[in-house]
Structures are given as C-alpha cells and as structure tokens.
Design an enzyme around this catalytic site. Structure first.
Site, PDB file in Angstrom:
ATOM      1  N   ASN A  77      78.615  67.464  31.024  1.00 20.41           N
ATOM      2  CA  ASN A  77      77.580  66.870  30.193  1.00 20.41           C
ATOM      3  C   ASN A  77      78.165  65.657  29.475  1.00 20.41           C
ATOM      4  OD1 ASN A  77      75.278  66.357  28.776  1.00 20.41           O
ATOM      5  ND2 ASN A  77      75.768  67.824  27.134  1.00 20.41           N
ATOM      6  N   ILE A  78      78.029  64.517  30.084  1.00 19.89           N
ATOM      7  CA  ILE A  78      78.549  63.287  29.479  1.00 19.89           C
ATOM      8  C   ILE A  78      77.522  62.815  28.441  1.00 19.89           C
ATOM      9  CG2 ILE A  78      79.286  60.899  29.913  1.00 19.89           C
ATOM     10  CD1 ILE A  78      81.138  62.618  31.396  1.00 19.89           C
ATOM     11  N   CYS A 104      91.341  58.574  29.834  1.00 15.50           N
ATOM     12  CA  CYS A 104      91.002  59.964  29.522  1.00 15.50           C
ATOM     13  C   CYS A 104      92.211  60.766  29.982  1.00 15.50           C
ATOM     14  CB  CYS A 104      89.692  60.386  30.197  1.00 15.50           C
ATOM     15  SG  CYS A 104      89.633  60.077  31.983  1.00 15.50           S
TER      16      CYS A 104
END
Lengths: 199, 199
Positions: free
Chosen positions: A108-109, A133
């Site tokens: 779920n970005i 990241c």
C-alpha cells in the site's frame, strides 16, 4: 615486513594498503588504487538526482564524490547512527518519508507521502539528492516512476525503467500505483531537469 | 465528426489529435497532452552523458528536450537519412565508431575503437552526448563499462549496471572485455563527472 616490489611508484602504497606478496603486488599500479563501491542499484535519474538501495559504510567514499546536498530515505526505520554521522560530517540534509516495505498482495504505497517526497525531489535547492529505500526497487521505483510521469514519459518507458531495477521482483501493484498517480497538483512546480519541458 | 466533450479546455485538442469517442475523451486533460517516448533502454549515465538503443522518429521530440550537442553511434551502418536530418536541424554533431554487432562466441569488441570513443565521451565540450548502438545493451554497455572503470567503480558495480541493461542477453565476453580493458592511457584526461575524483 612487506618486500619491496617493482611497481612504478607504487611500493609504498602496496606496502601500506594490503600487505601483498610480491607476486600479487607486481600488478599494474591501478590495481592497488582504492575502488569506489556505489550502493546497490545505484543510478543517475536526472541531473542532480540519484537513486539507490540503502547505502552502507562501504559506499560512503563513493557517495562523497557525488557532493550530495540531500538524502531522501523512504524507509520508516530510524536512520542508522553510522549513516547519520556520515551525513553530518558531509553537511548532507536528511529527508525521511517512511513507507512500510510490504510484500504483495499487501502493498500500500501512500499517494500523499509520495507526493510530498516528490516536492522535495523537484526542489533544485535540494540537489544533488540521493533517493533511496532498502533495495532501490519498489519504493524508490514508485517515486521515480511518478517523477517520470511528471516529465511526461509515456508509461511504456516508465515501466521499462521500473522493471530494469525491480527485475524479477517487479510488482504489478507498483506499476498500477504509478499509472493512477495524479500529477496535476504538481504541474505548477518548476522542473529543473533536462527533459522537463517540451521545447 | 468528433462530438464535443466536457474536458476543461481540451475539446479542440481531443478533436484534432485522436478522434476519440466521448467516453475515452472524458479523461483528465493530461491524458491528451503529448507524451515523450525515450529511446529503447534510455538512461542517464552521468552529468551530460546519456545512453540508449537506436533512436527513431518517435523519440525525436524527447531527444530535443535533452538539448544534445553530440550523438555517438557505435553501429557501422550508414546513419539513416531521417536521423541525419534530425541531427542537422538541431545542430547535433555525429560521432560514429562502427563496431559490428556480432553474436557470441564471435563477439570481438575492438579495444582501440572503444578507447577512441571514450575520448569523445570524456571531452566535456561534446556534452550533452548520447551514446547509442542498436539495442543499448552490448556495444553501449561495453563503452559505459569502460567509462565506469575509469571512474574507479568496482567491477561488481560495473557488471551490475551492464546486466541491468543487457538482462537476459548478458554476455560473458563483454564483461571480460570490460575487465581486461586497460584504462591507463586515458588516466591523464580530465573527468568532468560527479564521481570522477576521490575527494
């Protein structure tokens, strides 16, 4: 004691650095120069913008050559002490936009977080900036993908670039996120990039 | 006749460009803006240096945004008329270093040709420059790999980048070429890149 070896001007370096036997030390001088180790999945995104996986101490001397002004981290975990120290020593500002590293089908970005991160990337006063990241595939891939949309790349090319980094870990959900990402609220921001405006 | 559709200021564009049905034409205005099509395997290598596969007419408007000063082509075939015309119109200089596109085990990358091409890439007066071959994998990958060696990247990172573009077409012979390439004759040349010198 390290034996003297016949390397053009390189005896002392060889002796100090690696305590090699004469056989190995007999290599050309370039072999004993320190090499740079870019972070995992490192690449230039555009002028003044870089991407990678999480940099570690082995990458610090390489990162110094980029003369970074900012680092944008997309991981939610506290930034490691050694990395904080490196940033401080080099006058690099840290922006952190924590996004949980989930696995499909639970990815779920958050669109708002990507939008805020994108504003930082678009602000040329933060350049040179390194986006990272953990592995430089998914969260970084989504952010760069949205940047490419803003640069009006066709989706085929945006996905091609995403997949080049994600490779076997390519996620349909990330690509759907990029496709659906609404760039309209960011269009008023000036783009300093090479391919920002149609001439 | 194209029906009028309720898109903010976009009716004429929709009508002229794509003769869409109202259902499709009802998309946000950005959907009808012209998108850029970067060439196959396009990427930034470093400040002022790009790489790609062979650009075609669909890529010309994107290439214009890069404000290129030079194109370095690694294919031996005569440059296509349409491409020559594009270069002329945009004041872009063509450097051609023809290397035959062979398949393994008959690959033979000529070291001298790569060395001469590298000199052109290193010359900042030629920037921004686009390096390309046919698919942007092998010949371009070898040239960029040698550039990375000159920038003192460790071989692991050089190969990782090579493989990102070559993917399933990765060639051991190309990587061996990069590994054995002797950079010593080029070390006196100034590097204008971000990661050229250890600070």
């Amino acid at each position: 004691m390290v034996p003297k070896v016949d390397v053009d001007g390189g005896e002392e370096v060889v002796g100090k650095l690696c305590n090699l036997t004469p056989v190995i030390a007999g290599l050309a001088r370039e072999e004993v120069e320190e090499l740079f180790v870019p972070p995992l999945n490192f690449a230039n995104v555009d002028n003044g913008v870089f991407r990678s996986g999480f940099p570690n101490a082995a990458n610090f001397s390489f990162l110094q050559t980029l003369k970074l002004r900012s680092v944008l981290c997309l991981c939610p975990e506290p930034y490691p002490d050694a990395s904080m120290e490196f940033l401080k020593l080099n006058g690099i500002r840290l922006f952190q936009f924590g996004i949980e590293g989930a696995k499909e089908p639970f990815v779920n970005i958050p669109e708002d977080t990507i939008r805020e991160a994108l504003k930082v990337v678009l602000d040329a006063t933060n350049h040179p900036i390194l986006i990272h990241c953990k592995r430089g595939k998914h969260r970084t891939g989504c952010l760069v993908g949205c940047l490419r949309k803003l640069q009006r790349w066709c989706l085929t090319s945006v996905f091609d670039e995403y997949q080049r980094f994600a490779a076997a870990k390519t996620r349909i959900s990330d690509q759907r996120f990029i496709e659906l990402f609404d760039t309209s609220s960011l269009k008023h921001l000036p783009l300093s990039f090479s391919c920002s405006k149609k001439s």
